[in-house]
Design a protein around this motif. Structure first.
Motif, PDB file in Angstrom:
ATOM      1  N   VAL A 140       0.841  -1.201   0.000  1.00 39.48           N
ATOM      2  CA  VAL A 140       0.000   0.000   0.000  1.00 39.48           C
ATOM      3  C   VAL A 140       0.873   1.247   0.000  1.00 39.48           C
ATOM      4  O   VAL A 140       1.773   1.377   0.835  1.00 39.48           O
ATOM      5  CB  VAL A 140      -0.938   0.016   1.226  1.00 39.48           C
ATOM      6  N   THR A 141       0.594   2.163  -0.922  1.00 39.12           N
ATOM      7  CA  THR A 141       1.305   3.437  -0.987  1.00 39.12           C
ATOM      8  C   THR A 141       0.291   4.571  -1.010  1.00 39.12           C
ATOM      9  O   THR A 141      -0.551   4.637  -1.915  1.00 39.12           O
ATOM     10  CB  THR A 141       2.194   3.514  -2.246  1.00 39.12           C
ATOM     11  N   PHE A 142       0.357   5.430  -0.007  1.00 45.02           N
ATOM     12  CA  PHE A 142      -0.505   6.615   0.039  1.00 45.02           C
ATOM     13  C   PHE A 142       0.221   7.766  -0.647  1.00 45.02           C
ATOM     14  O   PHE A 142       1.411   8.003  -0.391  1.00 45.02           O
ATOM     15  CB  PHE A 142      -0.809   7.006   1.486  1.00 45.02           C
ATOM     16  N   LYS A 143      -0.484   8.505  -1.504  1.00 38.27           N
ATOM     17  CA  LYS A 143       0.128   9.616  -2.212  1.00 38.27           C
ATOM     18  C   LYS A 143      -0.743  10.859  -2.104  1.00 38.27           C
ATOM     19  O   LYS A 143      -1.945  10.813  -2.342  1.00 38.27           O
ATOM     20  CB  LYS A 143       0.347   9.260  -3.699  1.00 38.27           C
ATOM     21  N   LEU A 144      -0.101  11.965  -1.742  1.00 35.89           N
ATOM     22  CA  LEU A 144      -0.759  13.269  -1.752  1.00 35.89           C
ATOM     23  C   LEU A 144      -0.616  13.853  -3.152  1.00 35.89           C
ATOM     24  O   LEU A 144       0.439  13.719  -3.767  1.00 35.89           O
ATOM     25  CB  LEU A 144      -0.113  14.181  -0.725  1.00 35.89           C
ATOM     26  N   ALA A 145      -1.571  14.547  -3.655  1.00 40.42           N
ATOM     27  CA  ALA A 145      -2.932  14.715  -3.208  1.00 40.42           C
ATOM     28  C   ALA A 145      -3.685  15.279  -4.401  1.00 40.42           C
ATOM     29  O   ALA A 145      -3.119  15.904  -5.288  1.00 40.42           O
ATOM     30  CB  ALA A 145      -3.019  15.678  -2.037  1.00 40.42           C
ATOM     31  N   SER A 146      -4.992  15.063  -4.417  1.00 50.44           N
ATOM     32  CA  SER A 146      -5.849  15.587  -5.470  1.00 50.44           C
ATOM     33  C   SER A 146      -6.940  16.429  -4.828  1.00 50.44           C
ATOM     34  O   SER A 146      -6.962  16.616  -3.616  1.00 50.44           O
ATOM     35  CB  SER A 146      -6.439  14.431  -6.282  1.00 50.44           C
ATOM     36  N   GLY A 147      -7.861  16.918  -5.653  1.00 48.75           N
ATOM     37  CA  GLY A 147      -8.931  17.763  -5.133  1.00 48.75           C
ATOM     38  C   GLY A 147      -8.476  19.197  -4.965  1.00 48.75           C
ATOM     39  O   GLY A 147      -7.286  19.511  -5.023  1.00 48.75           O
ATOM     40  N   PRO A 148      -9.409  20.122  -4.734  1.00 51.09           N
ATOM     41  CA  PRO A 148      -9.066  21.546  -4.587  1.00 51.09           C
ATOM     42  C   PRO A 148      -8.030  21.813  -3.502  1.00 51.09           C
ATOM     43  O   PRO A 148      -7.133  22.637  -3.692  1.00 51.09           O
ATOM     44  CB  PRO A 148     -10.422  22.195  -4.243  1.00 51.09           C
ATOM     45  N   ILE A 149      -8.148  21.115  -2.364  1.00 47.51           N
ATOM     46  CA  ILE A 149      -7.181  21.345  -1.281  1.00 47.51           C
ATOM     47  C   ILE A 149      -5.815  20.808  -1.665  1.00 47.51           C
ATOM     48  O   ILE A 149      -4.780  21.381  -1.289  1.00 47.51           O
ATOM     49  CB  ILE A 149      -7.678  20.707   0.034  1.00 47.51           C
ATOM     50  N   GLY A 150      -5.777  19.712  -2.424  1.00 49.30           N
ATOM     51  CA  GLY A 150      -4.503  19.203  -2.904  1.00 49.30           C
ATOM     52  C   GLY A 150      -3.793  20.227  -3.770  1.00 49.30           C
ATOM     53  O   GLY A 150      -2.582  20.435  -3.654  1.00 49.30           O
ATOM     54  N   VAL A 151      -4.567  20.893  -4.643  1.00 48.34           N
ATOM     55  CA  VAL A 151      -3.999  21.939  -5.497  1.00 48.34           C
ATOM     56  C   VAL A 151      -3.497  23.106  -4.646  1.00 48.34           C
ATOM     57  O   VAL A 151      -2.401  23.628  -4.863  1.00 48.34           O
ATOM     58  CB  VAL A 151      -5.049  22.428  -6.516  1.00 48.34           C
ATOM     59  N   MET A 152      -4.305  23.510  -3.661  1.00 47.93           N
ATOM     60  CA  MET A 152      -3.899  24.626  -2.803  1.00 47.93           C
ATOM     61  C   MET A 152      -2.656  24.275  -1.994  1.00 47.93           C
ATOM     62  O   MET A 152      -1.755  25.107  -1.819  1.00 47.93           O
ATOM     63  CB  MET A 152      -5.048  25.001  -1.860  1.00 47.93           C
TER      64      MET A 152
END
Length: 767
Positions: free
Chosen positions: A587-599
């Motif tokens: 399992v690999t968690f990756k940041l990040a998508s969505g509006p907050i990811g962009v911000m």
């Protein structure tokens, strides 16, 4: 060949062929006017994000499967009572269908009550039953509405698709990067206009209200507000013309620097169009700055020419002398401006890089229009009537010249040190990112922000969300270890301050698993049995956005209370800690998508670029000062006041709750680049007088006689011009106006007070 001999040759060549020079400028201007007429507005979504940031690589990689941050959310509301009436459902169906067929909308990800993917599941005697929330044979009568209401409650979409109080329902869509028919980049401004004209306008009537938010709509509203820049530009021309006339007392000497500065703006726009660039809502402000900078250098030129004419020289001789004496400090100042703007290219965000190119081109052409064309054109005129009240001016400058004496200089430096210390301490509290709710580019009372607040208040979910992408092996959706790891991450993040709620495949499967046991909460678990997991998974199609077709990628969606800088920083920091703890071979968690990811990516890009940008700006200014003055003392005298003012500007930002963002970061570079002009013009004359044998006090007094009026005038004029931005419909333009007004005024005051105070001790033994 020495610099002076090269300048002499240029001067002779230019003024010997004045007619050719004017004709060449006229031809180039005609061509660039045509090119400028072809320029277009460009507000592509990808220009606003740091595409090479690791978060954005994750975002772009999975954007097609899970949607991106470029979404449209449309809340259709009924003003009286709830949504269960024919009027509302007719409007909602109309909005859904209209949005579905707009070119540029990803039709596979349009979601509302009328979407086939919006389904409910219920436990019945034979197991599970379900179907679309709005049946295919739906009729908006009493029976049909009762059925839909029951299905909504079974589907668990209250707070997400339907408002908590049943007053509104949502239509969501993700936008494509390119137009599906032309293949060109999606025109965000045209799409925003379409949403307004084809979605809001036809259906917002009677008891129905339509509320639209999303990046594209926000950019459209910003572009509408940016149209007011034209008004501010006209106001600035009028104010500047009045100020220049009061300074020169000559219509000719008023018209010419204004005209040459407007030519610089035309050249800038024409060159941008020729290079294939457009204007976005941020860079549309730059032509005003180019005009203002052009006028400031033009005023230096007419001031120098006017003084020579007043001494009895012919206009042509005065123009030649002024060209020769101002070309080095003028070019040095403008190159400092240009290089300062070019340093913005170090920030990996398209909108800032285009701002850097736009500003650099504009300032570079001022070298030709205001330092070369202006004196050539003036040389044809008779400005012998130009005169000034010499006695009054002499008295004023004599008083100010005392700033270069040890007593006043010590007091000035003491005050400067105290202010700098306070400013440096307070500037440590400067936040990276936005500090206010709603779209930061717009005022709180704007329609867009009011729509945002309504949606935030009436729905359980926030429009500020971040998707953490879980990458694993194929068919991992039925691997209990993978789901338990996701669940552990989600649980940690749900307990972080600022996270309102979270959803993932793991949390939904836990609810479904409990449903098989009559909803018993004890069974709301990740079953260790692979067959039980497969049974739960069968009720979750990939269209929900919780998994891909291969079951190898699954997002954990975090809904945040707001997008303030401290909230994003806290959540991202905790997410990184949890990721470091939970990542494993599977399992690999990756940041990040969505509006907050962009911000978050944008904030980190701004933070990373802040120090290098300032080092580049000051490095360029120091280098150019060393080349121009060939003196370390002179360089220190110019640069130290600039650094003090930059620090005080950051203190002002903390006082006014202005965060360091994509729109405010360039202001620091702009302020330094433009602010250096004052010191260079003052010190260029001082240096000449010092080499001629004047003592420092007398050299500074002579510099004030020569340049003081023009420096004081340009500082006040520039500040008045940008202060009109206080009345803009755009919040970011108001912020930029406040900061630029402060930096223009205080840099000018620092050049007239702090610079001579520093020089007093650096040239202590000057004979």
């Amino acid at each position: 060949m020495s610099v002076n001999s090269a300048i002499d040759r240029i001067e002779v060549s230019v003024f010997r062929h004045r007619g050719f020079v004017v004709a060449l400028f006229a031809l180039l201007t005609c061509f660039l006017v045509f090119q400028a007429s072809q320029i277009r507005l460009d507000a592509a979504f990808t220009k606003n994000i740091p595409l090479n940031h690791e978060y954005m690589k994750t975002y772009l990689k999975h954007r097609e499967q899970f949607g991106g941050a470029n979404n449209v959310l449309i809340s259709v509301c009924h003003q009286e009572g709830d949504i269960f009436n024919e009027e509302f459902f007719t409007a909602l169906k109309g909005v859904h269908d209209q949005l579905f067929f707009i070119p540029g909308v990803n039709r596979t990800q349009v979601q509302s009550l009328f979407s086939p993917s919006t389904r409910f599941v219920e436990v019945v005697e034979d197991g599970f039953a379900g179907g679309p929330v709005v049946p295919a044979d739906f009729q908006a009568n009493e029976k049909g509405l009762a059925t839909v209401k029951s299905n909504i409650e079974k589907a668990g979409i209250v707070g997400r698709i339907v408002a908590d109080d049943y007053s509104c329902a949502m239509v969501k869509a993700t936008l494509l990067e390119n137009h599906p028919q032309t293949g060109e980049k999606l025109d965000s401004l045209a799409l925003a206009q379409t949403l307004e004209q084809d979605v809001r306008k036809p259906f917002e009537k009677g008891n129905i209200t339509v509320h639209i938010i999303g990046f594209t709509k926000m950019v459209g509203d910003v572009a509408d507000g940016a149209k007011g820049v034209v008004t501010f530009f006209v106001v600035a021309i009028v104010i500047t013309s009045i100020m220049v006339f009061l300074f020169s007392r000559s219509i000719a000497l008023t018209v010419l620097p204004i005209a040459c500065s407007l030519v610089a703006v035309v050249w800038q726009m024409g060159l941008l169009s020729s290079l294939g660039f457009g204007l976005d809502p941020m860079s549309i402000l730059v032509p005003f700055l180019v005009f203002a900078i052009g006028v400031s250098h033009g005023v230096q030129m007419i001031n120098a020419i006017g003084k020579r004419v007043a001494e009895g020289h012919s206009t042509k001789a005065a123009a030649q002398f002024s060209f020769r004496t101002l070309i080095i400090p003028g070019v040095a100042a403008l190159l400092s401006d240009t290089v300062g703007f070019i340093t913005l290219l170090s920030i990996d965000i398209g909108i800032i890089r285009e701002l850097a190119i736009t500003a650099s081109l504009g300032v570079a052409v001022i070298i030709f229009t205001n330092l070369l064309l202006l004196p050539v054109v003036i040389s044809y005129l008779d400005v012998s009537k130009h005169n000034q009240d010499k006695q009054k001016t002499t008295d004023n400058w004599s008083v100010m010249a005392n700033f270069s004496k040890p007593g006043p200089a010590k007091l000035i430096l003491l005050v400067t040190v105290i202010l700098f210390t306070l400013g440096f301490y307070q500037s440590q509290n400067l936040k990276i990112g936005e500090l206010h709710a709603g779209a930061p580019a717009l005022h709180e009372h704007s329609r867009y922000n009011q729509d945002t607040f309504l949606i935030t208040d009436r729905y359980a979910i926030s429009v500020d969300y971040m998707s953490v992408i879980v990458e694993t092996t194929d068919n991992a959706c039925t691997d209990a270890r993978v789901l338990e790891t996701m669940d552990a991450f989600q649980w940690q993040m749900e307990n972080v301050q600022g996270v309102q709620s979270a959803v993932s495949l793991a949390s939904v499967m836990k609810v479904i698993n409990a449903g098989y046991y009559e909803g018993n909460l004890k069974w709301r678990i990740i079953s260790p049995n692979q067959y039980a997991l497969a049974q739960a998974l069968s009720n979750i199609p990939s269209s929900t956005g919780l998994l891909n077709n291969e079951c190898s990628v699954m997002p954990v969606i975090l809904f945040l209370a707001d997008h303030k800088a401290e909230t994003i920083e806290r959540v991202v920091s905790k997410a990184k800690q949890a990721i470091a703890e939970l990542n494993n071979d599977v399992v690999t968690f990756k940041l990040a998508s969505g509006p907050i990811g962009v911000m978050a990516a944008t904030n980190e890009a701004v933070e990373e670029a802040q120090l290098p940008m300032m080092l580049y700006v000051y490095g360029a200014v120091i280098l150019l000062c060393l080349i121009s003055f060939r003196s370390v003392r002179a360089t220190i005298s110019v640069v130290v006041p600039l650094y003090v003012v930059s620090t005080l500007a950051q203190w002002l930002m903390t006082v006014l709750d202005i965060g360091l963002t994509v729109s405010t970061l360039p202001v620091i570079a702009l302020g330094v680049g433009i602010g250096v002009d004052y010191g260079i013009y003052i010190l260029s004359t001082m240096s000449v007088k010092l080499r001629e044998g004047y003592q420092l006090h007398e050299a500074y007094k002579q510099a004030l006689y020569e340049r003081g009026s023009a420096v004081l005038f340009t500082g006040i004029t520039l500040a008045i011009g940008v202060s009109t931005w206080f009345f803009s419909d755009l919040k970011f333009q108001v912020d930029m106006g406040i900061l630029l007004t402060f930096m223009f005024l205080v840099n000018m005051l620092a050049a007239l007070t702090v610079l001579p105070a520093i020089a007093c001790f650096l040239w202590k033994n000057q004979k």
